[in-house]
Design an enzyme around this catalytic site. Sequence first.
Site, short mmCIF file in Angstrom:
data_model
loop_
_atom_site.label_atom_id
_atom_site.label_comp_id
_atom_site.label_asym_id
_atom_site.label_seq_id
_atom_site.Cartn_x
_atom_site.Cartn_y
_atom_site.Cartn_z
N ASP A 227 -46.12 -60.44 -88.47
CA ASP A 227 -45.31 -59.64 -88.29
C ASP A 227 -44.11 -60.50 -88.70
O ASP A 227 -42.86 -60.36 -88.47
CB ASP A 227 -45.16 -60.01 -86.53
CG ASP A 227 -46.10 -59.36 -85.97
OD1 ASP A 227 -45.71 -57.55 -86.76
OD2 ASP A 227 -45.90 -59.09 -85.29
N ASP B 47 -53.51 -50.92 -83.96
CA ASP B 47 -53.28 -52.13 -83.87
C ASP B 47 -54.54 -52.42 -82.86
O ASP B 47 -54.99 -52.26 -81.96
CB ASP B 47 -51.58 -51.94 -83.15
CG ASP B 47 -51.08 -53.10 -83.71
OD1 ASP B 47 -51.49 -54.30 -83.83
OD2 ASP B 47 -49.72 -53.90 -83.27
C1 GLA Z 1 -47.61 -55.57 -83.10
C2 GLA Z 1 -47.51 -55.35 -85.36
C3 GLA Z 1 -46.55 -55.12 -85.30
C4 GLA Z 1 -45.92 -53.80 -84.51
C5 GLA Z 1 -45.73 -53.92 -82.52
C6 GLA Z 1 -45.66 -52.67 -82.05
O1 GLA Z 1 -46.95 -56.63 -82.86
O2 GLA Z 1 -48.07 -56.36 -85.62
O3 GLA Z 1 -46.53 -54.26 -86.34
O4 GLA Z 1 -46.42 -52.60 -84.73
O5 GLA Z 1 -47.26 -53.92 -83.18
O6 GLA Z 1 -46.37 -52.82 -81.15
#
Ligand code: GLA
Length: 726
Positions: A545, A475
């Site tokens: 997301d 990430d």
């Molecule tokens: C980001 C990612 C999510 C999750 C969060 C965790 O927003 O896109 O899928 O992994 O971080 O903090």
Amino acid sequence: MAITFNEQTKTFYLDGKDMTYAFRITESGYLAHLWCGCPIGHDDLSYHNARGRISFCATAPGGTVTSANAYYVFHPEISFFGTSDYREPSVQIQTADGDRLCDLLYNSHEILPAKPAINGMPSMRGGETLVVHLKDAYSDFGADLYYTVYDDASVVARRVVFVNGTDRPIKLLRAYSFAFGLPGQEYDVMSLQGSWACERSPEIIPMHHGVVSIDSKRCTSSATLNPFIALMTKGATETTGRVIGVNLIYSSSFVLKVEGSCLGDTVVTGGINDFDFTWNLGVGESFETPEAVIAVSHEGLGGMSRAFHDAYRNHLIPKKRVFESRPIVINNWEATYFKFDTEKLKAIVDAVEGTGIDTLVLDDGWFGKRDNDKSGLGDWVVNEQKLEGGLKAIIDHTHSKGMKFGLWFEPEMISEDSDIFRAHPDYAIGKPGRPRCYSRTQYMMDLTRKDVRDYIVNSVNKVLAENDIDYVKWDYNRNVTDAFSVELEPEKQMEFAHRYVLGVYDLFERIVNANPNVFFEGCSGGGARFDGGVLAYFPQIWTSDDTDAEERTKIQYGTSMVYPLSAMSAHVSAVPNHQTNRITSMATRADIAHLGATGYELDTTEFTDEDREMVKAQVEEYKMLEELILKGDVYRIDSPFNSGFFTQAVVSKDKSSAMLTVYRRLSDPNAERHRVCLAGLDKDKTYHIEGLDITAKGSTLMNVGIVIQYGKRDFWSETYIVTEVK
Ligand code: GLA
């Protein structure tokens, strides 16, 4: 032979799949663009560069008095500042004595059977490659222009290597990857714009006099604007018209420009953003630009997308993974956020037994002090207070159920409240004495520094070496601010954005190579770093997301403009949806998630037996269709941006099978039926559509179409399987 040179006309012809790219060496030694489009004959095209009298234009450097104002109106393959070409330059230098002029002329060329890789940066693999060596007329500053074409994708890949052959340092103030031009100005420009949770929405604007500029200054490719533009001839549609798409294989600040010049033509340039950029090119040093991929279509936007998809699947995404069946994950993020323990994770795993879901991905919160997003980043050590038995307990449990185990990392980040920051505050990007900007309560690691990269590589690789981990979700949840490295000399601070991404690629390289059996997925606060640079290392990227099915139709539609379906991670999540509060059926959520690398992201411990059965059937269907998702051709039929439908067909390369997904946004009192003309089928083959009990020729299905009866229900969808009848 894909690349030929006509000695007489001094013209290069680059013939790729269903395309030709041509340019010539002018009498003065410049490289003049001639054609980028459908295949053409190897004719003398020098007439293309008409010679005219243009007011307020000078001669070429060193031109005679009588040639004043008589200028060749050509489209440069590389354009520079200082001559009478006032259109956007693609390179600008500054020598040690302040001179900013250069005049890059043909010197020699060579044709290589395969493209050499770029040092420390991702690029497409293989493909016959032309290298044209240019040299400044008055110094030993040079530029090598690389062109690669492929027999299985309608693209040309371009990049430049700038070489300082002089005996004094040179500053590169602008070092774009390409330039080319098009006659006339009857074009529209498409970009993919967005923000968090609504990434890559196509936006089409008419080009105009002056410059349309699409860029990022964030040291990442960004959710705001993807490093992509398409030039569409006026009236071009999804299926018709000439379209030229440009995508940079690059994950840092970029710019792509379309200029309508006073000469009545169009000039396209781009590469590394020259805002906040200066590269110091020492004596004897060279600088490699990122690669620009130019996709060519005479079948509208759809043809352009299929060209990109072929190019990236065959030549960019890791060979080992690209056509391999993908893990079907259950990710705990939306199920638990930071609030989980070993027992909860085990229960999530137990609840999917027998469904076909085959991988648990343990998301954020397993390491350091991390019960919310305010601390812990950079401390890649398991938090045993939270996870009793350490990672081993949950990994062993997952494996004992015949499933694989995946783990979340955010290696480029550092929390102020972390052991690593307390020990090494200088690891964070920023200028001492100036307070840094927080974003998601975190800072960023200074990846321009080798010691910082070594720390990250060692700590991530240690976790991977000590635990039996099959999958990593990588990430990246904020963008660079305070761009400054304590280790860079003052004159090199404006190299920061490029050096940062070279650091990112170094991490990718070293961590992926050290863990050949681990499957990697990219992510960036959703899909904010969805680009070819990341795809060169990771076969798929979390698309957004926003997991709401309705929203995903748009996000995935836009993303498919450039990137293959198999590159888009797409999950079935809980309802009411956590981002939109919308309720859609499990069937619809799965139909949309199945148009990518599918998975699940919800609390499976709440599954009823009926849910479990449904998931099992969905996974079975996905397995049946996966070959199409991995290898098929995408045909976008109804756009969710301008209709109440999202309809998409994916057709196998041999046109023997297809899947058709139809999604209806809102129900209506009277219609309840929708005519869909299929696309991409073989007109002479006969097909059967399962579930509709229709058997007909491809020509019938693509012209007369079929009628879908949709239910009186908002967010209705269905996936139909289309098979050739022999
Ligand atoms: C980001 C990612 C999510 C999750 C969060 C965790 O927003 O896109 O899928 O992994 O971080 O903090």
